[in-house]
Design an enzyme around this catalytic site. Structure first.
Site, PDB file in Angstrom:
ATOM      1  N   ARG A  80       6.625  -1.648  37.142  1.00 29.41           N
ATOM      2  CA  ARG A  80       5.588  -0.969  36.359  1.00 29.41           C
ATOM      3  C   ARG A  80       5.762   0.550  36.456  1.00 29.41           C
ATOM      4  O   ARG A  80       5.549   1.274  35.485  1.00 29.41           O
ATOM      5  CB  ARG A  80       4.202  -1.402  36.830  1.00 29.41           C
ATOM      6  CG  ARG A  80       3.103  -0.931  35.907  1.00 29.41           C
ATOM      7  CD  ARG A  80       1.780  -1.587  36.229  1.00 29.41           C
ATOM      8  NE  ARG A  80       1.287  -1.186  37.535  1.00 29.41           N
ATOM      9  CZ  ARG A  80       0.218  -1.735  38.125  1.00 29.41           C
ATOM     10  NH1 ARG A  80      -0.454  -2.708  37.545  1.00 29.41           N
ATOM     11  NH2 ARG A  80      -0.176  -1.315  39.302  1.00 29.41           N
ATOM     12  N   LYS A 183       0.648   3.836  34.124  1.00 29.95           N
ATOM     13  CA  LYS A 183      -0.233   4.234  35.222  1.00 29.95           C
ATOM     14  C   LYS A 183       0.018   5.702  35.525  1.00 29.95           C
ATOM     15  O   LYS A 183       0.754   6.046  36.451  1.00 29.95           O
ATOM     16  CB  LYS A 183       0.024   3.350  36.456  1.00 29.95           C
ATOM     17  CG  LYS A 183      -1.188   3.219  37.370  1.00 29.95           C
ATOM     18  CD  LYS A 183      -0.985   2.126  38.391  1.00 29.95           C
ATOM     19  CE  LYS A 183      -2.155   2.021  39.347  1.00 29.95           C
ATOM     20  NZ  LYS A 183      -3.330   1.356  38.759  1.00 29.95           N
ATOM     21  N   GLU A 219     -10.497  -2.407  28.674  1.00 27.39           N
ATOM     22  CA  GLU A 219     -10.572  -2.662  30.115  1.00 27.39           C
ATOM     23  C   GLU A 219     -11.612  -1.775  30.745  1.00 27.39           C
ATOM     24  O   GLU A 219     -12.224  -0.943  30.076  1.00 27.39           O
ATOM     25  CB  GLU A 219      -9.200  -2.473  30.788  1.00 27.39           C
ATOM     26  CG  GLU A 219      -8.679  -1.067  30.781  1.00 27.39           C
ATOM     27  CD  GLU A 219      -7.424  -0.900  31.646  1.00 27.39           C
ATOM     28  OE1 GLU A 219      -7.337  -1.507  32.724  1.00 27.39           O
ATOM     29  OE2 GLU A 219      -6.538  -0.127  31.242  1.00 27.39           O
TER      30      GLU A 219
HETATM   31  C1  LIG Z   1      -4.006   0.216  38.527  1.00 31.04           C
HETATM   32  C2  LIG Z   1      -4.860  -0.112  37.354  1.00 31.04           C
HETATM   33  C3  LIG Z   1      -5.379  -1.405  37.139  1.00 31.04           C
HETATM   34  C4  LIG Z   1      -5.205  -2.536  38.133  1.00 31.04           C
HETATM   35  O1  LIG Z   1      -3.886  -2.923  38.303  1.00 31.04           O
HETATM   36  P1  LIG Z   1      -3.468  -3.751  39.588  1.00 31.04           P
HETATM   37  O2  LIG Z   1      -2.001  -3.844  39.502  1.00 31.04           O
HETATM   38  O3  LIG Z   1      -4.125  -5.068  39.482  1.00 31.04           O
HETATM   39  O4  LIG Z   1      -3.954  -2.991  40.771  1.00 31.04           O
HETATM   40  C5  LIG Z   1      -6.114  -1.632  35.982  1.00 31.04           C
HETATM   41  N1  LIG Z   1      -6.338  -0.643  35.082  1.00 31.04           N
HETATM   42  C6  LIG Z   1      -5.884   0.599  35.277  1.00 31.04           C
HETATM   43  C7  LIG Z   1      -6.175   1.625  34.250  1.00 31.04           C
HETATM   44  C8  LIG Z   1      -5.128   0.907  36.407  1.00 31.04           C
HETATM   45  O5  LIG Z   1      -4.673   2.157  36.584  1.00 31.04           O
END
Ligand SMILES: *Cc1c(COP(=O)(O)O)cnc(C)c1O
Length: 337
Positions: A80, A183, A219
């Protein structure tokens, strides 16, 4: 090391012994360096400071009853971070280098891995930044990859507790074809104002709608959304949400438990029909939702004050795998030796 009250340490920065660093310079990655400094010496014109060349990750290590430390799905985090790097034109950290750095970061801070049964864990924070001075807008030719760790308490120290979300239509965290699926820190900066308003209203997070039409669920601020109805695990499919590794794992476990799994667009009105709703991510695994308030339409959706049966089952199943209490049939954990 001071005595740590593992159950009540919460989630905040805490100094540990060492962090791991690796520089990309002259077209190649250098060796992993172990540092005891909490600071970095950075050029004031570094691209990360001006043009947002920054991506991060978040994952955890867990102490098993057998005394072994398990890291959850780190290759997925490595991949990722590569995807985030492609999204904002940074040098990609090779998956093996990422995983070696995670192993070393945990090994150098073993005494900070909270004991089994405390509900606490070791949070691992990888960070990648563009470091070269550039005042013209272009990608940096140099990068710094850092991993630091810190022990974090259980997300729900008093037990699994449902929270409330709020829908606002006057804010977006990411554009439909923007950086929402990466991210990167920029998405978080973009969500601070809405997040502050939500906190002031005593909501745990904003539930974002799709930025194009405001018709579908995207989300929560830092976590994915899922819902349960008719023996089905439902989670939004969208170009602007971050692919959560927790969500990916819950989809698999839901299937293992006999639920149907649907990844599709989720219209806001469908909130009315859900039996259980939750936010999911590394920090909490599952944060059950008891109420969603749609501010613009002055409408509320209620899901009961106790966590639903499927959310509870999924939560325990995933945690048991992470802590080594249940067999890791999907090969998700790496034991650090
Ligand atoms: C990190 C993150 C998540 C959760 O991802 P995980 O891999 O399950 O920790 C969800 N949404 C956003 C915007 C994130 O930055």
């Amino acid at each position: 090391m001071e005595n740590i009250d593992w159950k009540n340490i919460g989630f905040g920065y805490r100094k540990t012994n060492f962090n791991i660093r690796c520089w990309f310079k002259d077209g190649q990655w250098g060796p992993l360096e172990v540092s005891d400094s909490e600071h970095i010496n950075l050029h004031m014109a570094a691209t990360c400071l001006h043009y947002g060349q920054e991506a991060f990750e978040g994952l955890k290590a867990f102490m098993g009853e057998d005394g072994k430390v398990r890291v959850f799905r780190m290759e997925e985090n490595a991949r990722r971070m590569q995807s985030s790097s492609e999204g904002i034109l940074m040098e990609k950290v090779p998956v093996d280098l990422f995983c070696d750095a995670v192993r070393l970061a945990v090994k150098e801070n073993m005494e900070f891995v909270p004991p089994h049964g405390s509900g606490a864990s070791l949070y691992i924070r990888p960070l990648l930044i563009g470091t070269a001075p550039e005042i013209g807008v272009r990608p940096s030719p140099e990068y710094l990859f850092i991993i630091f760790v810190m022990p974090v308490g259980p997300y729900f120290p008093e037990g699994f507790k449902p929270t409330e979300l709020v829908i606002y239509r006057q804010f977006d965290r990411a554009a439909p074809l923007g950086t929402g699926k990466y991210k990167v820190g920029g998405n978080y900066a973009a969500s601070l104002v809405a997040g502050k308003k939500a906190k002031e209203g005593h909501y745990s997070a904003v539930l974002y709608l799709d930025a194009r039409e405001k018709k579908y669920i995207d989300e929560c601020g830092p976590a994915n959304f899922f819902a349960i109805k008719d023996n089905t695990y439902i989670t939004p499919k969208s170009e602007s949400i971050l692919p959560s590794i927790t969500n990916m794992s819950l989809m698999q476990l839901a299937e293992d438990l006999g639920l149907k799994v649907e990844r599709r667009r989720v219209p806001v009105e469908e909130l009315e029909t859900f039996e259980e709703v939750g936010a999911c991510g590394t920090a909490a695994v599952i944060s059950p939702v008891k109420r969603i308030y749609d501010e613009d339409q002055d409408k509320e959706y209620l899901y009961g004050f106790d966590p639903g049966p499927w959310s509870t089952k999924l939560y325990h199943k995933l945690q048991d795998i992470q802590y080594g209490d249940e067999e890791d049939v999907h090969g998700w954990v790496t034991i650090i030796e």
